[in-house]
Structure formats: C-alpha cells, structure tokens
Design a protein around this motif. Structure first.
Motif, PDB file in Angstrom:
ATOM      1  N   VAL A 107       0.744   1.730  -3.727  1.00 57.80           N
ATOM      2  CA  VAL A 107       1.347   2.812  -2.035  1.00 57.80           C
ATOM      3  C   VAL A 107       2.288   1.984  -2.214  1.00 57.80           C
ATOM      4  N   SER A 108       3.781   2.361  -1.374  1.00 58.44           N
ATOM      5  CA  SER A 108       4.878   1.523  -1.510  1.00 58.44           C
ATOM      6  C   SER A 108       4.160   0.880  -0.332  1.00 58.44           C
ATOM      7  N   GLU A 109       4.917  -0.194  -1.044  1.00 52.41           N
ATOM      8  CA  GLU A 109       4.730  -1.679   0.616  1.00 52.41           C
ATOM      9  C   GLU A 109       5.175  -1.673   1.774  1.00 52.41           C
ATOM     10  N   ASP A 110       5.704  -1.405   2.044  1.00 47.94           N
ATOM     11  CA  ASP A 110       6.334  -1.240   3.943  1.00 47.94           C
ATOM     12  C   ASP A 110       4.927  -0.119   4.107  1.00 47.94           C
ATOM     13  N   ILE A 111       4.709   1.076   3.750  1.00 50.14           N
ATOM     14  CA  ILE A 111       3.262   2.160   3.921  1.00 50.14           C
ATOM     15  C   ILE A 111       2.183   1.559   4.411  1.00 50.14           C
ATOM     16  N   ARG A 112       2.491   0.137   2.928  1.00 54.18           N
ATOM     17  CA  ARG A 112       0.689  -1.047   3.200  1.00 54.18           C
ATOM     18  C   ARG A 112       0.434  -1.373   4.046  1.00 54.18           C
ATOM     19  N   ILE A 113       1.546  -2.271   4.374  1.00 54.88           N
ATOM     20  CA  ILE A 113       1.074  -3.850   5.170  1.00 54.88           C
ATOM     21  C   ILE A 113       0.958  -2.820   6.339  1.00 54.88           C
ATOM     22  N   GLN A 114       1.299  -1.483   6.670  1.00 54.06           N
ATOM     23  CA  GLN A 114       1.681  -0.889   8.213  1.00 54.06           C
ATOM     24  C   GLN A 114      -0.346   0.068   8.573  1.00 54.06           C
ATOM     25  N   ALA A 115      -1.302   0.143   7.554  1.00 50.66           N
ATOM     26  CA  ALA A 115      -1.683   1.163   6.839  1.00 50.66           C
ATOM     27  C   ALA A 115      -3.004  -0.374   6.321  1.00 50.66           C
ATOM     28  N   LYS A 116      -2.661  -0.990   6.222  1.00 50.07           N
ATOM     29  CA  LYS A 116      -3.857  -2.457   5.931  1.00 50.07           C
ATOM     30  C   LYS A 116      -3.829  -3.281   7.676  1.00 50.07           C
ATOM     31  N   THR A 117      -3.002  -3.075   8.445  1.00 45.02           N
ATOM     32  CA  THR A 117      -3.903  -3.349   9.883  1.00 45.02           C
ATOM     33  C   THR A 117      -4.300  -2.592  10.542  1.00 45.02           C
ATOM     34  N   ALA A 118      -3.874  -1.201  10.493  1.00 44.35           N
ATOM     35  CA  ALA A 118      -5.453  -0.111  10.504  1.00 44.35           C
ATOM     36  C   ALA A 118      -6.302  -0.475   9.813  1.00 44.35           C
ATOM     37  N   LEU A 119      -6.960  -0.577   8.910  1.00 41.52           N
ATOM     38  CA  LEU A 119      -8.108  -0.753   8.180  1.00 41.52           C
ATOM     39  C   LEU A 119      -8.570  -1.969   8.418  1.00 41.52           C
ATOM     40  N   GLU A 120      -7.885  -3.666   8.228  1.00 39.52           N
ATOM     41  CA  GLU A 120      -8.347  -4.170   8.713  1.00 39.52           C
ATOM     42  C   GLU A 120      -9.085  -4.863   9.820  1.00 39.52           C
ATOM     43  N   ARG A 121      -8.125  -3.918  10.922  1.00 40.45           N
ATOM     44  CA  ARG A 121      -9.073  -3.833  12.419  1.00 40.45           C
ATOM     45  C   ARG A 121     -10.825  -3.032  12.038  1.00 40.45           C
ATOM     46  N   MET A 122     -10.464  -1.811  11.501  1.00 46.09           N
ATOM     47  CA  MET A 122     -11.643  -1.399  11.216  1.00 46.09           C
ATOM     48  C   MET A 122     -13.037  -2.530  10.682  1.00 46.09           C
ATOM     49  N   LEU A 123     -12.812  -2.703   9.636  1.00 43.47           N
ATOM     50  CA  LEU A 123     -13.800  -3.335   9.285  1.00 43.47           C
ATOM     51  C   LEU A 123     -13.999  -5.135  10.200  1.00 43.47           C
ATOM     52  N   THR A 124     -13.658  -5.270  10.702  1.00 44.79           N
ATOM     53  CA  THR A 124     -14.279  -6.326  12.037  1.00 44.79           C
ATOM     54  C   THR A 124     -15.824  -5.414  13.428  1.00 44.79           C
ATOM     55  N   TYR A 125     -15.246  -4.251  12.289  1.00 42.80           N
ATOM     56  CA  TYR A 125     -16.172  -3.098  13.067  1.00 42.80           C
ATOM     57  C   TYR A 125     -17.280  -2.580  12.198  1.00 42.80           C
ATOM     58  N   LYS A 126     -18.518  -4.113  12.184  1.00 46.88           N
ATOM     59  CA  LYS A 126     -19.861  -3.154  11.236  1.00 46.88           C
ATOM     60  C   LYS A 126     -20.905  -2.635  11.553  1.00 46.88           C
TER      61      LYS A 126
END
Ligand code: 13P
Length: 305
Positions: free
Chosen positions: A286-305
């Motif tokens: 994934v292009s790095e600019d998109i990846r960095i933004q998408a990562k925030t949304a995904l990592e937030r998700m991972l805090t909800y088990k």
C-alpha cells in the motif's frame, strides 16, 4: 481424501515454507485442504493480530485482498503474499474513497467506523476500523453519538439494535450471506427442531432475528463447540462447517442455506500456496501515505478485543 498429487503439493509447501521462513494464515472460509496446511486459521480479527505479532517475515495470506492489505498496513516490513491475486471482496468494493468522502461531507460530525472488509484507501479516511467480532465494543467505545458505519448495512443494523447511538449505514452487503432466506430458516426449523441456529451478522436482519446466536466466524465456532446442543445450524460460509466437523466429530452441523460459498475465498488452493512460495507472489503493498493513515484506524481497532 488426499490424493497422491495433493500429498506431494502438501509436502512441497512444507519444504518451501521452511525455506522461506514463512507462516501460512487462513480465514475460516478457506477450503479444508488450505485450513489443514495453515499455521493459523481464524476470523478477520485474529488474522490481523497474527499478521502483526507473528515473528515470521513472510506471510502467505489465504484470504481475500483486503485481509492481505490490512496485514501489510500493520506490518509493512514483512512480505505479505496473496496466493490468488483476484481474490477480492464484493462487499469491500461497494464503497470507495470518493463515496466515503461524499458521505462524510453529508455527516460532518459523525465518527466513521469502517468494517475491515474495505480498501486501504477507505480505511485511510475512517476514524476506526472494526471486525464482526468487536463491532459492538468499538461502537460503544467511540466518544460520539453519531456514527457513520461502512460498508455493511446488515452489520450496521445489528450494532444499531444494541446501542442508543445513531448508526448511519452505508448500503453494502455480502452477496454470500444475503443468500439466506426466511424460507431456509423455516425449513431447517422444520427438519431439525432440536437444533440451534448460529449466524454471522452479515446476514439480513430478519435472519439474525431468528437466530439463537450471532457472532463472527470464530465466535460461531466457539459457540457451536461449547453449547449443550448436539445439532448446530451454521449461517455463514461453509468453511466454518468444515472446520467444525473436524473439531467436534461428536456433533452434527448443518449449513443454514445451500450455496453458502464465498467464491473468492475458494479461489485459493494448495497449488496456489505452492506457487506463491516458489515465486514469492503476489506481494501486496500500500502506498506509504495511505498506509500511515489506515494504520491509525486499524490499530485503534486492535485495542478492542
Ligand atoms: P469475520 O472473519 O470477522 O467472521 O468476518 C467474515 C468476513 O466477512 C470475511 O470476509
């Protein structure tokens, strides 16, 4: 039963896996042979955790494109291989970047909760992702009473029933889960009145209303194994029934409707994995600019088990 050809391919995959220092991850909708060779089989949430936390530097992702993409977003230093590059998700394709931008403009105060079944670009302009296993916890945890929930309208409807928050749904749906009809439920109840019915929240609300249990694929498997009933009807892709038969031979499992098959998930075969490991293809990035933004949304998700 495994053929000679299958056992040769199986052995070759094990050898190649060792050589490449790879891990094989498979979604529960994969075929029996793929589930058998996988190091880990699970739902979208479990697979994301594995992709991120497992120490292997090469991940063969037996699933669909958005899953491999999510793995890359979370672990860009790893090589993420999707054995069948055309394995997509029609549900994820119901929304694109421009569509979400327009919806956001219509509801500027809403928090965007994005189902993991979506592209990296859609994730990049979402506030937080969720999977079917933690959608309710994510909605509850979001500090806003107005939520734009994309792209699955059935999962949106399911979470809306369990919260006082305003859930604004996108109109997408999974073609496979949409196949279940009320007639299928009536027939199953008639033929197996002593069975319990467990369904995925991607099914239509009228089906979910009739079910004894609603959950992600992993939650359905845990419920089916641990419930006291010996007959369990499964309202999701048939790969879950395959897994349950192997896990729990003392119980009887039925598929809620004929044709509960995800053609994209079933594209991956043993030969696809073998080819992926020989040629190290298809690498998902994934292009790095998109990846960095998408990562925030995904990592937030991972805090909800
Ligand atoms: P889970 O993996 O969260 O059960 O969802 C199934 C699915 O939508 C796969 O595309």
């Amino acid at each position: 039963m495994a053929t000679n050809m299958d056992s040769k391919v199986f052995a070759n995959i094990l050898r190649l896996k060792e050589k490449r220092q790879a891990i094989i991850l498979a979604h529960s909708y994969q075929s029996e042979e793929v589930q058998q060779i996988a190091d880990y089989v699970g739902d979208s949430f479990g697979l994301s955790v594995q992709a991120k936390e497992n120490s292997a530097q090469v991940v063969v992702f037996c699933g669909v494109h958005f899953m491999a993409e999510s793995a890359y977003i979370l672990a860009p230093h790893k090589t993420i291989l999707l054995p069948e590059k055309t394995a997509g998700c029609p549900l994820a394709d119901t929304i694109d970047y421009e569509g979400l931008q327009a919806a956001k403009a219509q509801y500027p105060n809403a928090t965007v909760v994005c189902y993991i079944n979506s592209s990296a670009k859609v994730k990049s302009i979402s506030d937080i992702c969720c999977t079917s296993s933690n959608a309710l916890q994510v909605i509850t945890g979001v500090d806003n009473d107005q939520i734009l929930f994309v792209p699955d309208k059935n999962l949106a409807h399911y979470v809306a029933q369990h919260t006082k928050k305003q859930i604004i749904p996108w109109a997408g749906a999974c073609v496979t889960h949409q196949r279940v009809s009320l007639n299928d439920v009536a027939l199953i109840r008639q033929h197996h009145p002593d069975a319990v019915i467990a369904v995925h929240p991607e099914c239509e609300p009228e089906i979910v209303d009739q079910a004894d249990f609603v959950g992600s694929t992993t939650a359905i498997i845990q419920y089916a194994v641990s419930c006291t009933q010996t007959k369990v009807v499964i309202g999701t892709e048939m790969g879950v029934v395959t897994q349950l038969k192997a896990k729990c031979p003392t119980k009887t499992f039925y598929l809620l409707a004929p044709g509960l098959v995800c053609p994209n998930m079933k594209k991956t075969r043993l030969q696809s994995i073998e080819k992926a490991l020989i040629h190290m293809e298809t690498k998902i990035t994934v292009s790095e600019d998109i990846r960095i933004q998408a990562k925030t949304a995904l990592e937030r998700m991972l805090t909800y088990k």
